[in-house]
Design a protein around this motif. Structure first.
Motif, PDB file in Angstrom:
ATOM      1  N   THR A  97      56.160  26.943  28.178  1.00  6.82           N
ATOM      2  CA  THR A  97      55.439  27.176  29.416  1.00  6.82           C
ATOM      3  C   THR A  97      54.183  26.314  29.390  1.00  6.82           C
ATOM      4  OG1 THR A  97      54.582  28.892  30.891  1.00  6.82           O
ATOM      5  CG2 THR A  97      54.073  29.171  28.568  1.00  6.82           C
ATOM      6  N   GLY A 142      62.128  38.637  38.125  1.00  8.33           N
ATOM      7  CA  GLY A 142      60.813  38.430  38.729  1.00  8.33           C
ATOM      8  C   GLY A 142      60.809  38.130  40.218  1.00  8.33           C
ATOM      9  N   ASN A 143      61.639  37.145  40.627  1.00  9.19           N
ATOM     10  CA  ASN A 143      61.553  36.754  42.046  1.00  9.19           C
ATOM     11  C   ASN A 143      62.081  37.836  42.988  1.00  9.19           C
ATOM     12  OD1 ASN A 143      64.111  36.251  41.205  1.00  9.19           O
ATOM     13  ND2 ASN A 143      64.051  34.040  41.521  1.00  9.19           N
ATOM     14  N   HIS A 152      47.197  46.613  42.514  1.00 12.83           N
ATOM     15  CA  HIS A 152      47.775  46.415  41.187  1.00 12.83           C
ATOM     16  C   HIS A 152      47.787  44.913  40.912  1.00 12.83           C
ATOM     17  CE1 HIS A 152      50.356  46.407  37.806  1.00 12.83           C
ATOM     18  NE2 HIS A 152      51.433  45.996  38.446  1.00 12.83           N
ATOM     19  N   ARG A 209      51.738  29.840  39.452  1.00 13.00           N
ATOM     20  CA  ARG A 209      52.715  30.842  39.901  1.00 13.00           C
ATOM     21  C   ARG A 209      52.181  32.269  39.886  1.00 13.00           C
ATOM     22  NH1 ARG A 209      55.269  28.344  43.024  1.00 13.00           N
ATOM     23  NH2 ARG A 209      56.882  29.939  43.141  1.00 13.00           N
ATOM     24  N   THR A 210      51.109  32.535  39.098  1.00  8.82           N
ATOM     25  CA  THR A 210      50.646  33.925  38.949  1.00  8.82           C
ATOM     26  C   THR A 210      49.134  34.118  39.114  1.00  8.82           C
ATOM     27  OG1 THR A 210      50.140  33.861  36.564  1.00  8.82           O
ATOM     28  CG2 THR A 210      52.438  34.235  37.171  1.00  8.82           C
ATOM     29  N   ASN A 246      48.748  41.438  34.005  1.00 10.64           N
ATOM     30  CA  ASN A 246      49.274  42.722  34.478  1.00 10.64           C
ATOM     31  C   ASN A 246      49.175  43.752  33.357  1.00 10.64           C
ATOM     32  OD1 ASN A 246      50.831  44.860  35.359  1.00 10.64           O
ATOM     33  ND2 ASN A 246      52.515  43.597  36.117  1.00 10.64           N
ATOM     34  N   TRP A 274      51.582  25.992  34.954  1.00 17.19           N
ATOM     35  CA  TRP A 274      52.637  26.802  35.577  1.00 17.19           C
ATOM     36  C   TRP A 274      52.164  28.245  35.749  1.00 17.19           C
ATOM     37  CZ3 TRP A 274      55.481  31.205  35.357  1.00 17.19           C
ATOM     38  CH2 TRP A 274      56.620  31.275  36.171  1.00 17.19           C
ATOM     39  N   ARG A 318      60.005  33.623  28.380  1.00 18.39           N
ATOM     40  CA  ARG A 318      58.832  33.085  29.100  1.00 18.39           C
ATOM     41  C   ARG A 318      58.683  33.675  30.492  1.00 18.39           C
ATOM     42  NH1 ARG A 318      60.441  26.944  31.066  1.00 18.39           N
ATOM     43  NH2 ARG A 318      62.182  27.570  32.381  1.00 18.39           N
ATOM     44  N   CYS A 356      53.986  50.710  36.463  1.00 18.56           N
ATOM     45  CA  CYS A 356      52.761  50.101  37.011  1.00 18.56           C
ATOM     46  C   CYS A 356      52.119  50.955  38.103  1.00 18.56           C
ATOM     47  CB  CYS A 356      53.071  48.706  37.556  1.00 18.56           C
ATOM     48  SG  CYS A 356      53.626  47.579  36.281  1.00 18.56           S
ATOM     49  N   ARG A 369      49.632  35.776  43.867  1.00 13.81           N
ATOM     50  CA  ARG A 369      50.379  35.450  45.094  1.00 13.81           C
ATOM     51  C   ARG A 369      50.801  36.712  45.846  1.00 13.81           C
ATOM     52  NH1 ARG A 369      54.760  32.867  42.241  1.00 13.81           N
ATOM     53  NH2 ARG A 369      55.899  32.785  44.189  1.00 13.81           N
ATOM     54  N   ILE A 370      51.061  37.814  45.104  1.00 13.76           N
ATOM     55  CA  ILE A 370      51.392  39.086  45.770  1.00 13.76           C
ATOM     56  C   ILE A 370      50.149  39.624  46.467  1.00 13.76           C
ATOM     57  CG2 ILE A 370      52.146  41.489  45.435  1.00 13.76           C
ATOM     58  CD1 ILE A 370      53.846  40.576  43.081  1.00 13.76           C
ATOM     59  N   ALA A 425      49.473  42.276  39.529  1.00 20.45           N
ATOM     60  CA  ALA A 425      50.687  41.694  38.950  1.00 20.45           C
ATOM     61  C   ALA A 425      50.718  40.176  39.102  1.00 20.45           C
ATOM     62  CB  ALA A 425      51.928  42.303  39.594  1.00 20.45           C
ATOM     63  N   ASN A 426      50.285  39.717  40.250  1.00 18.15           N
ATOM     64  CA  ASN A 426      50.411  38.295  40.551  1.00 18.15           C
ATOM     65  C   ASN A 426      49.482  37.984  41.731  1.00 18.15           C
ATOM     66  OD1 ASN A 426      51.277  35.786  41.637  1.00 18.15           O
ATOM     67  ND2 ASN A 426      53.304  36.069  40.727  1.00 18.15           N
TER      68      ASN A 426
HETATM   69  O1  UT7 Z   1      54.047  45.031  37.779  1.00 16.35           O
HETATM   70  C1  UT7 Z   1      55.344  45.174  38.250  1.00 16.35           C
HETATM   71  C2  UT7 Z   1      55.593  44.255  39.332  1.00 16.35           C
HETATM   72  N1  UT7 Z   1      55.840  42.948  38.841  1.00 16.35           N
HETATM   73  C3  UT7 Z   1      55.710  41.960  39.640  1.00 16.35           C
HETATM   74  O2  UT7 Z   1      55.306  42.189  40.755  1.00 16.35           O
HETATM   75  C4  UT7 Z   1      56.113  40.583  39.209  1.00 16.35           C
HETATM   76  C5  UT7 Z   1      56.731  39.908  40.371  1.00 16.35           C
HETATM   77  N2  UT7 Z   1      57.243  38.592  40.132  1.00 16.35           N
HETATM   78  C6  UT7 Z   1      56.445  37.493  39.904  1.00 16.35           C
HETATM   79  O3  UT7 Z   1      55.251  37.626  39.751  1.00 16.35           O
HETATM   80  C7  UT7 Z   1      57.102  36.138  39.910  1.00 16.35           C
HETATM   81  O4  UT7 Z   1      58.406  36.249  40.384  1.00 16.35           O
HETATM   82  C8  UT7 Z   1      57.110  35.444  38.518  1.00 16.35           C
HETATM   83  C9  UT7 Z   1      55.710  35.010  38.164  1.00 16.35           C
HETATM   84  C10 UT7 Z   1      57.679  36.386  37.493  1.00 16.35           C
HETATM   85  C11 UT7 Z   1      57.984  34.193  38.558  1.00 16.35           C
HETATM   86  O5  UT7 Z   1      57.570  33.320  39.598  1.00 16.35           O
HETATM   87  P1  UT7 Z   1      58.633  32.719  40.620  1.00 16.35           P
HETATM   88  O6  UT7 Z   1      57.899  31.795  41.479  1.00 16.35           O
HETATM   89  O7  UT7 Z   1      59.333  33.875  41.283  1.00 16.35           O
HETATM   90  O8  UT7 Z   1      59.579  31.909  39.677  1.00 16.35           O
HETATM   91  P2  UT7 Z   1      61.158  32.082  39.398  1.00 16.35           P
HETATM   92  O9  UT7 Z   1      61.433  33.326  38.647  1.00 16.35           O
HETATM   93  O10 UT7 Z   1      61.912  31.880  40.685  1.00 16.35           O
HETATM   94  O11 UT7 Z   1      61.422  30.859  38.463  1.00 16.35           O
HETATM   95  C12 UT7 Z   1      61.167  29.523  38.883  1.00 16.35           C
HETATM   96  C13 UT7 Z   1      61.359  28.574  37.692  1.00 16.35           C
HETATM   97  C14 UT7 Z   1      62.629  28.841  36.924  1.00 16.35           C
HETATM   98  O12 UT7 Z   1      63.150  27.593  36.509  1.00 16.35           O
HETATM   99  P3  UT7 Z   1      64.392  26.909  37.279  1.00 16.35           P
HETATM  100  O13 UT7 Z   1      65.519  27.905  37.183  1.00 16.35           O
HETATM  101  O14 UT7 Z   1      63.914  26.711  38.678  1.00 16.35           O
HETATM  102  O15 UT7 Z   1      64.612  25.664  36.531  1.00 16.35           O
HETATM  103  C15 UT7 Z   1      62.141  29.580  35.689  1.00 16.35           C
HETATM  104  O16 UT7 Z   1      62.989  29.392  34.582  1.00 16.35           O
HETATM  105  O17 UT7 Z   1      60.264  28.769  36.783  1.00 16.35           O
HETATM  106  C16 UT7 Z   1      60.801  28.951  35.462  1.00 16.35           C
HETATM  107  N3  UT7 Z   1      59.890  29.783  34.689  1.00 16.35           N
HETATM  108  C17 UT7 Z   1      58.872  29.282  33.968  1.00 16.35           C
HETATM  109  N4  UT7 Z   1      58.440  28.015  33.761  1.00 16.35           N
HETATM  110  C18 UT7 Z   1      57.380  27.830  32.975  1.00 16.35           C
HETATM  111  C19 UT7 Z   1      59.871  31.131  34.584  1.00 16.35           C
HETATM  112  N5  UT7 Z   1      58.871  31.519  33.776  1.00 16.35           N
HETATM  113  C20 UT7 Z   1      58.240  30.390  33.387  1.00 16.35           C
HETATM  114  C21 UT7 Z   1      57.121  30.130  32.559  1.00 16.35           C
HETATM  115  N6  UT7 Z   1      56.717  28.859  32.391  1.00 16.35           N
HETATM  116  N7  UT7 Z   1      56.415  31.132  31.965  1.00 16.35           N
END
Ligand code: UT7
Length: 324
Positions: A28, A216-217, A251, A36-37, A281, A32, A151, A112, A256-257, A253-254
């Motif tokens: 990671t 996550g997404n 809360h 993203r967070t 988080n 990133w 990750r 959470c 962007r949320i 978490a992110n």
């Molecule tokens: O507290 C409970 C509630 N929890 C939440 O609300 C969490 C909600 N979810 C999120 O905050 C986001 O969905 C995440 C931060 C977990 C992920 O962000 P995203 O924009 O939804 O990314 P994604 O899961 O769609 O993944 C996009 C890409 C993927 O790669 P490919 O498949 O596009 O090649 C992942 O493998 O990002 C990749 N990825 C990472 N890259 C670098 C996922 N984690 C990482 C990382 N570093 N740590």
């Protein structure tokens, strides 16, 4: 009766883990994670430092802030999904540490959303005469249930604790101009989505602790929609216009949320208390940690209208509206 917040406190483990350190463990990058967070760093409990230790320290600070001691408290509610042990409840461990041999203590498990669920239950108990003064604590050591090779999850969480002292006060005993107190709490759950965010171990199924798993997404999309709706429902039940809310304590978490929910509710960015960059988080600890930050830095003042919300595994979600 009205339940009034008398004191607030929080505690973070000393060790800070940066995104750069994360990038040495999994594939990671700081860029990133921040993009993203919004997370820059998180606190991680030391070996030998447990959820009850973090909760105890936060409780002491909340008691000090309220000008009270454990003698004044007759209820301890701890929201946690990372208890020291399967049982007894972490709340009873904190009760023992506080030297409290009276009253009652129990844990609440709503992941959470635990602090909001805890406020829902504590508010009801205080208003109905089931307790007089309560310590409501959100405390977590999520670092212990993370898969440090995944990750997609390990970069998102941190450890910490926050606590409030809440007192039941007869409406008549309050000064006419004192409108402080919990105005409304509203909680929801839907077990149909439990596979999107869960821990893959437990005493009954696997006899292990397990690791956190998350799509996550998918969780992200539900979180934004459900949080915005529960805030609308909570405000409507309280007969309060969202435009009148001074502070939004979500809360953490992110980022962007937080931003997406604020936009849907037409809240200004400066009304949103965000500590996600520093704390990541911390599950049930995140709302009281954020609220304490904003109270201590002088943003949230006595008399301000504050909306709390959370969303987590289950799914569980909820909101609480209070006048500080
Ligand atoms: O507290 C409970 C509630 N929890 C939440 O609300 C969490 C909600 N979810 C999120 O905050 C986001 O969905 C995440 C931060 C977990 C992920 O962000 P995203 O924009 O939804 O990314 P994604 O899961 O769609 O993944 C996009 C890409 C993927 O790669 P490919 O498949 O596009 O090649 C992942 O493998 O990002 C990749 N990825 C990472 N890259 C670098 C996922 N984690 C990482 C990382 N570093 N740590």
């Amino acid at each position: 009766m009205r339940a009034v917040i008398r004191g607030i406190g929080s505690f973070l483990p000393q060790r800070v883990m940066t995104n750069l350190e994360m990038s040495e463990i999994v594939e990671t990058s700081d860029a990133w994670i921040q993009e993203r967070t919004g997370i820059r760093e998180r606190h991680i409990a030391d070996e030998g430092q447990f959820t009850s230790d973090l909760g105890y320290e936060a409780a002491l600070k909340a008691l000090q802030d309220a000008g009270m001691t454990a003698d004044d408290i007759d209820l301890i509610v701890v929201a946690t999904s990372t208890p020291d042990l399967t049982f007894p409840a972490t709340a009873t461990m904190i009760q023992e540490r506080l030297g409290m041999r009276h009253g009652a203590a129990f844990d609440i498990q709503a992941v959470c959303s635990g602090f909001i669920y805890g406020m829902h239950v504590t508010n009801a108990l205080l208003k109905s005469g089931g307790a007089k003064r309560a310590l409501l604590i959100g405390a977590e050591t999520f670092s212990r249930i993370l898969d440090w090779t995944d990750r997609g999850t390990c970069v998102l969480f941190g450890d910490g604790a926050g606590a409030v002292v809440i007192e039941a006060v007869e409406e008549g005993a309050l000064l006419k101009e004192d409108a402080s107190g919990i105005l409304q709490t509203f909680v929801r759950s839907d077990g149909a989505h439990r596979d999107m965010l869960y821990v893959d171990g437990g005493p009954s199924r696997t006899q292990t602790v397990g690791h956190l798993r998350m799509l996550g997404n998918q969780v992200f999309k539900h979180a934004v929609t459900d949080i915005a709706q529960v805030i609308r429902d909570c405000a409507e039940q309280a007969g309060v216009d969202i435009a009148d809310i001074d502070w939004f304590v979500p809360h953490q978490a992110n980022q962007r949320i937080l931003t997406a929910v604020a936009k849907r509710l037409k809240l200004r960015p400066e009304q949103v208390i965000s500590t996600v960059a520093q704390h990541a988080n911390t599950s049930a600890a995140s709302v009281p940690l954020a609220m304490d930050t904003a109270v201590k830095d002088g943003r949230i003042k006595k008399g301000d209208l504050v909306m709390l919300e959370a969303f987590g595994g289950g799914f569980t979600w909820g909101a609480a509206l209070l006048r500080y």
